[in-house]
Design a protein around this motif. Structure first.
Motif, PDB file in Angstrom:
ATOM      1  N   THR A  17      43.435  66.456  57.098  1.00 31.72           N
ATOM      2  CA  THR A  17      44.383  66.372  58.205  1.00 31.72           C
ATOM      3  C   THR A  17      43.880  67.259  59.357  1.00 31.72           C
ATOM      4  N   GLU A  18      44.090  66.765  60.614  1.00 26.66           N
ATOM      5  CA  GLU A  18      43.740  67.585  61.771  1.00 26.66           C
ATOM      6  C   GLU A  18      44.893  67.552  62.768  1.00 26.66           C
ATOM      7  N   VAL A  19      45.215  68.708  63.288  1.00 28.32           N
ATOM      8  CA  VAL A  19      46.247  68.784  64.332  1.00 28.32           C
ATOM      9  C   VAL A  19      45.535  69.111  65.643  1.00 28.32           C
ATOM     10  N   ILE A  20      45.636  68.183  66.624  1.00 26.97           N
ATOM     11  CA  ILE A  20      45.012  68.412  67.928  1.00 26.97           C
ATOM     12  C   ILE A  20      46.117  68.835  68.889  1.00 26.97           C
ATOM     13  N   VAL A  21      46.039  70.052  69.381  1.00 27.77           N
ATOM     14  CA  VAL A  21      47.108  70.516  70.263  1.00 27.77           C
ATOM     15  C   VAL A  21      46.772  70.122  71.698  1.00 27.77           C
ATOM     16  N   ALA A  22      47.553  69.191  72.254  1.00 23.19           N
ATOM     17  CA  ALA A  22      47.308  68.692  73.608  1.00 23.19           C
ATOM     18  C   ALA A  22      48.481  69.023  74.526  1.00 23.19           C
ATOM     19  N   THR A  23      49.054  70.224  74.345  1.00 24.85           N
ATOM     20  CA  THR A  23      50.086  70.655  75.290  1.00 24.85           C
ATOM     21  C   THR A  23      49.381  71.003  76.601  1.00 24.85           C
ATOM     22  N   GLY A  24      50.136  71.119  77.685  1.00 26.23           N
ATOM     23  CA  GLY A  24      49.546  71.379  79.008  1.00 26.23           C
ATOM     24  C   GLY A  24      48.776  72.685  79.045  1.00 26.23           C
ATOM     25  N   SER A  25      47.993  72.877  80.108  1.00 28.65           N
ATOM     26  CA  SER A  25      47.233  74.118  80.194  1.00 28.65           C
ATOM     27  C   SER A  25      47.916  75.122  81.115  1.00 28.65           C
ATOM     28  N   ASP A  26      49.216  74.964  81.302  1.00 25.16           N
ATOM     29  CA  ASP A  26      49.974  75.979  82.035  1.00 25.16           C
ATOM     30  C   ASP A  26      50.458  77.034  81.030  1.00 25.16           C
ATOM     31  N   LEU A  27      51.191  78.017  81.516  1.00 28.68           N
ATOM     32  CA  LEU A  27      51.618  79.124  80.661  1.00 28.68           C
ATOM     33  C   LEU A  27      52.398  78.623  79.451  1.00 28.68           C
ATOM     34  N   GLU A  28      53.365  77.726  79.689  1.00 21.72           N
ATOM     35  CA  GLU A  28      54.210  77.226  78.602  1.00 21.72           C
ATOM     36  C   GLU A  28      53.385  76.468  77.570  1.00 21.72           C
TER      37      GLU A  28
ATOM     38  N   ASN B 250      44.711  56.286  62.521  1.00 19.52           N
ATOM     39  CA  ASN B 250      44.436  57.351  61.570  1.00 19.52           C
ATOM     40  C   ASN B 250      45.652  58.268  61.504  1.00 19.52           C
ATOM     41  N   HIS B 251      46.409  58.147  60.440  1.00 15.32           N
ATOM     42  CA  HIS B 251      47.655  58.910  60.342  1.00 15.32           C
ATOM     43  C   HIS B 251      47.435  60.346  59.896  1.00 15.32           C
ATOM     44  N   LYS B 252      46.170  60.729  59.726  1.00 14.40           N
ATOM     45  CA  LYS B 252      45.853  62.101  59.326  1.00 14.40           C
ATOM     46  C   LYS B 252      45.428  62.944  60.524  1.00 14.40           C
ATOM     47  N   GLN B 253      45.305  62.297  61.685  1.00 19.68           N
ATOM     48  CA  GLN B 253      44.917  63.003  62.895  1.00 19.68           C
ATOM     49  C   GLN B 253      46.133  62.982  63.823  1.00 19.68           C
ATOM     50  N   ILE B 254      46.702  64.152  64.042  1.00 21.62           N
ATOM     51  CA  ILE B 254      47.967  64.212  64.782  1.00 21.62           C
ATOM     52  C   ILE B 254      47.779  64.983  66.078  1.00 21.62           C
TER      53      ILE B 254
ATOM     54  N   THR C 178      48.485  77.123  56.582  1.00 17.74           N
ATOM     55  CA  THR C 178      48.580  76.020  55.627  1.00 17.74           C
ATOM     56  C   THR C 178      47.196  75.452  55.312  1.00 17.74           C
ATOM     57  N   GLY C 179      46.179  75.943  56.019  1.00 12.93           N
ATOM     58  CA  GLY C 179      44.815  75.477  55.748  1.00 12.93           C
ATOM     59  C   GLY C 179      44.443  74.201  56.485  1.00 12.93           C
ATOM     60  N   ILE C 180      45.371  73.668  57.278  1.00 11.94           N
ATOM     61  CA  ILE C 180      45.089  72.443  58.043  1.00 11.94           C
ATOM     62  C   ILE C 180      44.302  72.823  59.293  1.00 11.94           C
ATOM     63  N   LYS C 181      43.341  71.975  59.643  1.00 14.62           N
ATOM     64  CA  LYS C 181      42.500  72.230  60.811  1.00 14.62           C
ATOM     65  C   LYS C 181      43.326  72.059  62.092  1.00 14.62           C
TER      66      LYS C 181
ATOM     67  N   GLU D 103      60.012  69.568  62.747  1.00 14.48           N
ATOM     68  CA  GLU D 103      59.645  68.214  62.347  1.00 14.48           C
ATOM     69  C   GLU D 103      58.137  68.099  62.141  1.00 14.48           C
ATOM     70  N   LEU D 104      57.369  68.815  62.979  1.00 15.10           N
ATOM     71  CA  LEU D 104      55.906  68.790  62.828  1.00 15.10           C
ATOM     72  C   LEU D 104      55.518  69.422  61.493  1.00 15.10           C
ATOM     73  N   MET D 105      56.106  70.566  61.177  1.00 12.38           N
ATOM     74  CA  MET D 105      55.745  71.273  59.952  1.00 12.38           C
ATOM     75  C   MET D 105      56.130  70.470  58.709  1.00 12.38           C
ATOM     76  N   SER D 106      57.308  69.840  58.733  1.00 11.94           N
ATOM     77  CA  SER D 106      57.717  69.084  57.541  1.00 11.94           C
ATOM     78  C   SER D 106      56.832  67.839  57.401  1.00 11.94           C
ATOM     79  N   ARG D 107      56.396  67.295  58.536  1.00 14.42           N
ATOM     80  CA  ARG D 107      55.498  66.141  58.501  1.00 14.42           C
ATOM     81  C   ARG D 107      54.143  66.544  57.903  1.00 14.42           C
ATOM     82  N   LEU D 108      53.662  67.731  58.313  1.00 21.95           N
ATOM     83  CA  LEU D 108      52.373  68.206  57.807  1.00 21.95           C
ATOM     84  C   LEU D 108      52.457  68.485  56.303  1.00 21.95           C
ATOM     85  N   SER D 109      53.582  69.048  55.865  1.00 22.01           N
ATOM     86  CA  SER D 109      53.693  69.363  54.441  1.00 22.01           C
ATOM     87  C   SER D 109      53.736  68.070  53.617  1.00 22.01           C
ATOM     88  N   ARG D 110      54.336  67.019  54.167  1.00 21.04           N
ATOM     89  CA  ARG D 110      54.361  65.721  53.481  1.00 21.04           C
ATOM     90  C   ARG D 110      52.936  65.147  53.396  1.00 21.04           C
ATOM     91  N   LEU D 111      52.166  65.296  54.483  1.00 21.91           N
ATOM     92  CA  LEU D 111      50.779  64.802  54.501  1.00 21.91           C
ATOM     93  C   LEU D 111      49.927  65.567  53.498  1.00 21.91           C
TER      94      LEU D 111
END
Lengths: 205, 205
Positions: free
Chosen positions: B144-155, B79-83, B170-173, B127-135
């Motif tokens: 489109t859905e963006v799932i943020v899976a960065t670590g759960s530390d401070l950074e 699913n190329h709409k779920q990032i 941008t209205g994207i979930k 690169e993420l933003m330009s990819r989302l605008s293309r989608l």
């Protein structure tokens, strides 16, 4: 590992075949290598192939080296009449790190282990004996000594016993490194066999 | 390390510069490599140099790969709409191993860390933003859905917050992976912050 591209997958696979490197560590190493300057990667790769291609056994002591004679055997300052017999080059390095041993070495490349099919003919005992006979020929006042520093496990002990039986008839002195409580060792946590050895090997104060 | 000959010393030195490999491990690896068939050593060395020389970032998701497009981005079944946005390619691999995620990824190559001088411009957010605008351009019913899976530390948290602020207008979930008690985790040994997160993120049974 289809989520990694082919070459990255190859690299992780090749690294994970090294001893003590599991899949997770291999991944970490692989991504580290991918982030290294290409020059450093080539250096690492060349270090591997160069060392592997040029490695041979030292003519005298059989340790792994890239010359005819290893740095220790070619050092005139060492006592070439005192030979410490070790199982492998890493054991040699461990004794060298003490910085106090001034003799030379003989590397067996293994220990006698009938269970694993390793007999006396499979380790470098023949080379040790021919080396000793060469030393014996040039009679001078310094006596040759063979210090057996194989491990204190079953294989190491068997090998030590075998060497002693082999060397003693030639009249050359054979000694064995002491077995006992390691420095800093807590008596209560040390196994019975070691404790008995420490008792047997007690020295007068 | 004068007790090792030059090339063996070089090899041990090069190996011990890898992360998590100390001097002892480097020695063990080096002697293992010296005992490997020369062909295998060449393969390992080539795997390193080949991967390093051909590695590039996937045109779409920025993960490390040796093609223009990584195996996941070139897979039409995903699913190329779920990032899912991850910090690095290893995190991608960790989620891929679950075998349940069918979307695609976006690899940031880091996380925002002002203390370490890593700002939003240093990770692959542009690169993420330009990819989302293309989608966004090819309007179809699938959102489109963006799932943020960065670590759960401070950074990781900072980065997640930043991405959410960037993408939401941008209205994207935008969603964030759950933080809480790991499966098999013993409540009494888990830190307070995690316990509070688990409480906040509670779901109805």
């Amino acid at each position: 590992m289809e989520y990694y591209s082919k070459q990255i997958g190859n690299l992780i696979g090749a690294l994970s075949r090294l001893p003590g490197i599991g899949n997770k560590t291999a991944q970490r190493l692989a991504f580290h290598i991918l982030a290294m300057p290409p020059k450093d990667v080539r250096e690492l790769a060349n270090a591997m192939t160069d060392a592997r291609e040029n490695v041979k056994c030292c003519r005298e002591c059989m340790t792994l080296t890239d010359d005819e004679l290893c740095p220790i055997c070619s050092n005139a300052k060492r006592n070439h009449k005192q030979i410490m017999v070790v199982e492998n080059s890493r054991d040699l390095a461990a004794y060298e790190k003490t910085g106090k041993y001034t003799g030379v070495y003989h590397v067996l490349h293994g220990a006698i282990s009938p269970l694993n099919g390793v007999g006396p003919g499979d380790i470098r005992l023949k080379e040790l004996m021919s080396r000793l006979s060469r030393l014996d020929e040039d009679d001078d006042e310094v006596k040759t000594e063979v210090i057996v520093a194989t491990g204190s496990d079953l294989e190491g002990e068997t090998t030590a016993m075998y060497i002693s039986k082999l060397v003693k008839p030639t009249g050359i002195k054979v000694t064995r490194i002491a077995s006992g409580v390691p420095v800093g060792g807590d008596i209560e946590y040390i196994d019975e066999v070691t404790l008995l050895r420490a008792l047997e090997g007690r020295t007068e104060l």
